[in-house]
Design an enzyme around this catalytic site. Structure first.
Site, mmCIF file in Angstrom:
data_model
loop_
_atom_site.group_PDB
_atom_site.id
_atom_site.type_symbol
_atom_site.label_atom_id
_atom_site.label_comp_id
_atom_site.label_asym_id
_atom_site.label_seq_id
_atom_site.Cartn_x
_atom_site.Cartn_y
_atom_site.Cartn_z
ATOM 1 N N LYS A 297 -0.003 4.266 -0.198
ATOM 2 C CA LYS A 297 -0.673 5.442 0.376
ATOM 3 C C LYS A 297 -0.454 6.643 -0.549
ATOM 4 O O LYS A 297 -0.393 6.475 -1.755
ATOM 5 C CB LYS A 297 -0.185 5.702 1.798
ATOM 6 C CG LYS A 297 -0.221 4.435 2.660
ATOM 7 C CD LYS A 297 -0.129 4.728 4.107
ATOM 8 C CE LYS A 297 -0.002 3.417 4.873
ATOM 9 N NZ LYS A 297 -0.280 3.562 6.272
ATOM 10 N N ASN B 146 0.855 -1.187 0.000
ATOM 11 C CA ASN B 146 0.000 0.000 0.000
ATOM 12 C C ASN B 146 0.894 1.241 0.000
ATOM 13 O O ASN B 146 1.497 1.575 1.018
ATOM 14 C CB ASN B 146 -0.890 -0.028 1.260
ATOM 15 C CG ASN B 146 -1.762 1.207 1.377
ATOM 16 O OD1 ASN B 146 -1.832 2.025 0.461
ATOM 17 N ND2 ASN B 146 -2.422 1.358 2.527
ATOM 18 N N GLU C 175 -5.566 -5.560 10.590
ATOM 19 C CA GLU C 175 -4.659 -4.420 10.754
ATOM 20 C C GLU C 175 -4.971 -3.696 12.061
ATOM 21 O O GLU C 175 -5.801 -2.757 12.073
ATOM 22 C CB GLU C 175 -4.825 -3.437 9.591
ATOM 23 C CG GLU C 175 -4.422 -4.001 8.252
ATOM 24 C CD GLU C 175 -3.785 -2.925 7.374
ATOM 25 O OE1 GLU C 175 -2.675 -3.145 6.918
ATOM 26 O OE2 GLU C 175 -4.395 -1.861 7.185
HETATM 27 C C1 PEP Z 1 -1.074 -0.042 6.038
HETATM 28 O O1 PEP Z 1 -1.150 1.142 5.803
HETATM 29 O O2 PEP Z 1 -1.956 -0.803 5.666
HETATM 30 C C2 PEP Z 1 0.093 -0.536 6.783
HETATM 31 C C3 PEP Z 1 0.072 -1.764 7.236
HETATM 32 O O3 PEP Z 1 1.145 0.347 6.953
HETATM 33 P P1 PEP Z 1 2.534 0.038 7.716
HETATM 34 O O4 PEP Z 1 3.135 -1.203 7.108
HETATM 35 O O5 PEP Z 1 3.365 1.243 7.470
HETATM 36 O O6 PEP Z 1 2.211 -0.165 9.151
#
Ligand code: PEP
Length: 242
Positions: free
Chosen positions: A10, A8, A164
């Site tokens: 973002k 991801n 998550e």
């Molecule tokens: C996410 O944004 O879904 C995520 C898991 O980010 P990170 O790996 O930076 O925690």
């Protein structure tokens, strides 16, 4: 069942940076057949990413999608447009969409249904925040999220679930492998006969990937920060498959 590893991005990476990323990634990635690898760039990067990934083993995912097909929805992206550029996955229910952009339970549920109708595979993110964890409410929260967001959907074969924990996203503080295992087993119990991959997201790195993937019911990862470097994404896949 193949592992699912989702990157991801973002709101990161310009077009020029995407070209550089794919250049490095595609020349060094070995495409293990046991892995479905999904890269989710920004909406504006999707067209380019889809072209760059063409004829490779990389799947393309969107970070968001409208619950509607067309009409007066300024700023939204239709599933029809995503299908047109061979976008196969969409991340839905992400905590940043819910907490920053106010997405409701009803909207997440509607988006999941719309994605399924248009054969786009949702990666549905569920997870408790820190207060909920500290109050011992994790399992209750996850049960309610799954109930509401999968409401009126009997068959989850075309849906992947990303656990998550909000407190682990972008914080560098991953949940422990034991905690992840306990929660994933719980999610599997709730899903019952419904088939879905259950993947973990929250500060996964090349250092933590191997131990996490060795736990029961961990079928892959959704990763943000660590995968902004293509070589780290390759290393994470290597660690998850060794
Ligand atoms: C996410 O944004 O879904 C995520 C898991 O980010 P990170 O790996 O930076 O925690």
């Amino acid at each position: 069942m193949n592992l699912l590893i989702g990157a991801n991005f973002k709101m990161n990476k310009t077009g020029a940076e995407l070209r550089e990323y794919f250049g490095t990634f595609l020349s060094e990635y070995s495409c293990p057949s046991s892995v479905d690898l999904v890269i989710a760039p920004t909406i504006i990067g999707l067209v380019l990413a889809s072209e760059l990934a063409k004829d490779s083993c990389v799947h393309i995912g969107a970070q968001n999608m409208s619950s509607e097909i067309s009409g007066a929805f300024t700023g939204e992206t239709s599933p029809l447009s995503l299908r047109e550029i061979s976008c196969e996955y969409v991340i839905l229910g992400h905590s940043e969409r819910r907490t920053i952009f106010g997405e409701t339970d009803e909207l997440v549920n509607k988006k999941v249904k719309t994605a399924l109708v248009h054969s786009i595979r949702p990666i549905l993110c569920i997870g408790e925040n820190l207060n909920e964890k500290e109050a011992g409410l994790t399992k209750d929260i996850l049960r309610v999220q799954l109930e509401k967001w999968l409401s009126e959907i009997d068959n989850t074969t075309g849906i992947d679930i990303a656990y998550e924990p909000v407190w682990a996203i972008g914080t560098g503080k991953s949940a422990t492998p034991e905690y992840v295992e306990e929660v994933h087993i719980f999610i599997r119990e709730i899903l019952g006969q419904r088939e879905s991959r259950i993947i973990y997201g929250g500060s996964v790195t090349e250092v933590t990937a191997h131990e996490l993937i060795s736990k029961r019911e961990v079928n892959g990862f959704l990763i943000g920060s660590a995968v902004l470097d293509p070589r780290r994404l390759i290393k994470i896949v290597e660690e998850a498959t060794r």
